[in-house]
Design an enzyme around this catalytic site. Structure first.
Site, PDB file in Angstrom:
ATOM      1  N   TRP A 131      -2.363   5.386  -4.185  1.00 33.51           N
ATOM      2  CA  TRP A 131      -1.766   5.297  -2.613  1.00 33.51           C
ATOM      3  C   TRP A 131      -1.406   6.636  -2.276  1.00 33.51           C
ATOM      4  CZ3 TRP A 131       3.949   6.090  -1.285  1.00 33.51           C
ATOM      5  CH2 TRP A 131       4.647   5.054  -0.460  1.00 33.51           C
ATOM      6  N   ASP A 212       5.620   5.165 -10.975  1.00 32.37           N
ATOM      7  CA  ASP A 212       5.623   4.731  -9.626  1.00 32.37           C
ATOM      8  C   ASP A 212       5.403   3.404  -9.990  1.00 32.37           C
ATOM      9  OD1 ASP A 212       5.688   3.317  -7.196  1.00 32.37           O
ATOM     10  OD2 ASP A 212       3.773   4.798  -6.650  1.00 32.37           O
ATOM     11  N   LYS A 247       8.300  -5.331  -2.396  1.00 28.63           N
ATOM     12  CA  LYS A 247       7.843  -6.775  -2.269  1.00 28.63           C
ATOM     13  C   LYS A 247       7.793  -7.747  -3.335  1.00 28.63           C
ATOM     14  CE  LYS A 247       5.196  -2.547  -1.405  1.00 28.63           C
ATOM     15  NZ  LYS A 247       4.369  -2.543  -0.176  1.00 28.63           N
TER      16      LYS A 247
END
Ligand code: LMR
Length: 397
Positions: A131, A212, A247
């Site tokens: 990312w 993460d 999410k």
């Protein structure tokens, strides 16, 4: 003059794309850039369990006074149970502390600030690819960043040997950033055996893992997706986990996440917690309440929690359905290339293997927006846009 030397920054590779998409007058445009879930109608709905929790909060809330610096203790407990499992000794021994944070990004930054302020580490190893914001977040916290191999374009799979090879260059005390599940952007996760091997390796090399964990539940299940973190917990006494509820709760704009630090024992954890609070206080003082209250209300209520688990399962299932439909449609269009690897990727993203020119043509000729690396947000594909998407891909190949 103070600002006359300021150079214009390039647009953000992910969020900047959303801006571009908004400004595109093409009525058939498709946004598969930013990682946001859409249902088959192309909407990003508020989950039903979230709506119900919000009603409860609206009726019962008595004050808008500040939360404490790390948020509520109950929120922290619920986050840790979700990450490590209810029966985890990390929870029962009080070896971990959690601070609520504004999204997964805020959690990464607080964790990075804590490590930097305490001079625990100054270099972080990040997967290649990753990312893109990881570099900015840890760079802003003062870290030197280095990359480890992760992806093998020839197999569309993990480059596990390359990963170990590059991590052998890391020095004891360096941090290794790992994607807990649903690797962003590749969608490729280590197998249980690979997690095990990696955890042994990083433990023996004296590296500090930082997970993460932004997509729990969107890969193979809430517990299944935690396998990497839980395997590491058997080999490492100390590590960090950044959680995001953007999410899996669809709470994107509420900015709700958490940073959890696991310590060797309770006494160490208490000292760590005191410093984690300083990292928060010097950053944004204390967290916003609403999003975390929603998560706390849902996770603590058996009926709402069951509903949430069903809603996460439905999102996960829809993404898997779109993956297989996409593979079938590309095959049916007579595309020579084998795209079956899309089926074995996890979570929202698919690393399509499309190159920069193909990505640019998708946008300019067909109004299909995907990230420059070739990352497609599969969670944005619907039965309404999949034909247009696949025929555009077939044309640019
Ligand atoms: C993404 O990767 O698209 C998401 O995590 C959204 C973001 O902030 O970039």
């Amino acid at each position: 003059m103070f600002f006359d030397k300021v150079q214009a920054a390039p647009a953000d590779p992910i969020l900047g794309l959303t801006e571009e998409f908004r400004n595109d007058p093409n009525p058939n445009k498709i946004n598969l850039g930013v990682g946001v879930y859409k249902n088959d109608q192309g909407e990003t709905p508020v989950l039903s369990c979230v709506k119900k929790a919000e009603k409860i909060i609206l009726d019962s809330e008595k004050t808008k006074s500040y939360l404490s610096i790390p948020g509520t203790a109950e929120y922290g407990n619920l986050v840790r149970e979700l990450v490590f499992g209810k029966d985890s000794e990390i929870c029962s021994e009080g070896r971990a502390c959690t601070a609520q944070a504004p999204g997964g990004t805020g959690a990464l930054r607080v964790g990075g600030d804590f490590l930097a302020q305490q001079k625990i580490a100054s270099k972080i190893w990040i997967s290649n690819p990753t990312w893109v914001n990881h570099f900015k977040v840890f760079g802003a916290a003062g870290f030197e960043t280095a990359q480890y191999s992760y992806y093998n374009p020839a197999t569309h799979g993990i480059d596990f040997e390359g990963m170990k090879e590059s991590l052998r260059q890391a020095k004891p005390g360096d941090v290794v950033l790992l994607h807990g599940c649903c690797h962003n952007p590749t969608g490729i996760d280590p197998t249980a055996e690979q997690w095990e091997e990696l955890a042994r390796f990083t433990a023996s090399a004296g590296l500090l893992p930082f997970f993460d964990f932004a997509y729990q539940g969107l890969g193979n299940g809430l517990n299944e997706d935690a396998q990497g973190v839980r395997i590491f917990a058997r080999h490492h006494r100390e590590f960090l986990v950044s959680s995001s509820f953007s999410k899996n709760f669809g709470l994107y704009n509420e900015r709700v996440g958490a940073i959890t630090v696991v310590s060797a024992d309770k006494e160490e954890s208490d000292r760590v917690f005191s410093q984690l609070k300083i990292a928060v206080r010097s950053n944004y003082s204390n967290p916003p309440a609403h999003g975390a209250k929603i998560v706390q209300t849902v996770l603590a209520d058996p009926a709402l929690r069951a509903e949430w688990e069903d809603e996460v399962a439905a999102m996960r299932q829809r993404i898997k359905t779109m993956r297989s439909l996409m593979v079938q449609k590309l095959q049916a269009l007579g595309v020579n290339q084998d795209f079956s690897f899309i089926n074995s990727q996890n979570g929202m993203f698919s690393f399509s293997g499309l190159n920069k020119e193909q990505v640019a043509r998708l946008k300019s000729e067909f109004g299909v927006y995907i990230v420059g690396s070739g990352r497609i947000n599969v969670a944005g594909i619907t039965t309404g846009n999949i034909d247009a998407l696949c025929s555009a891909i077939a044309k640019v190949l």
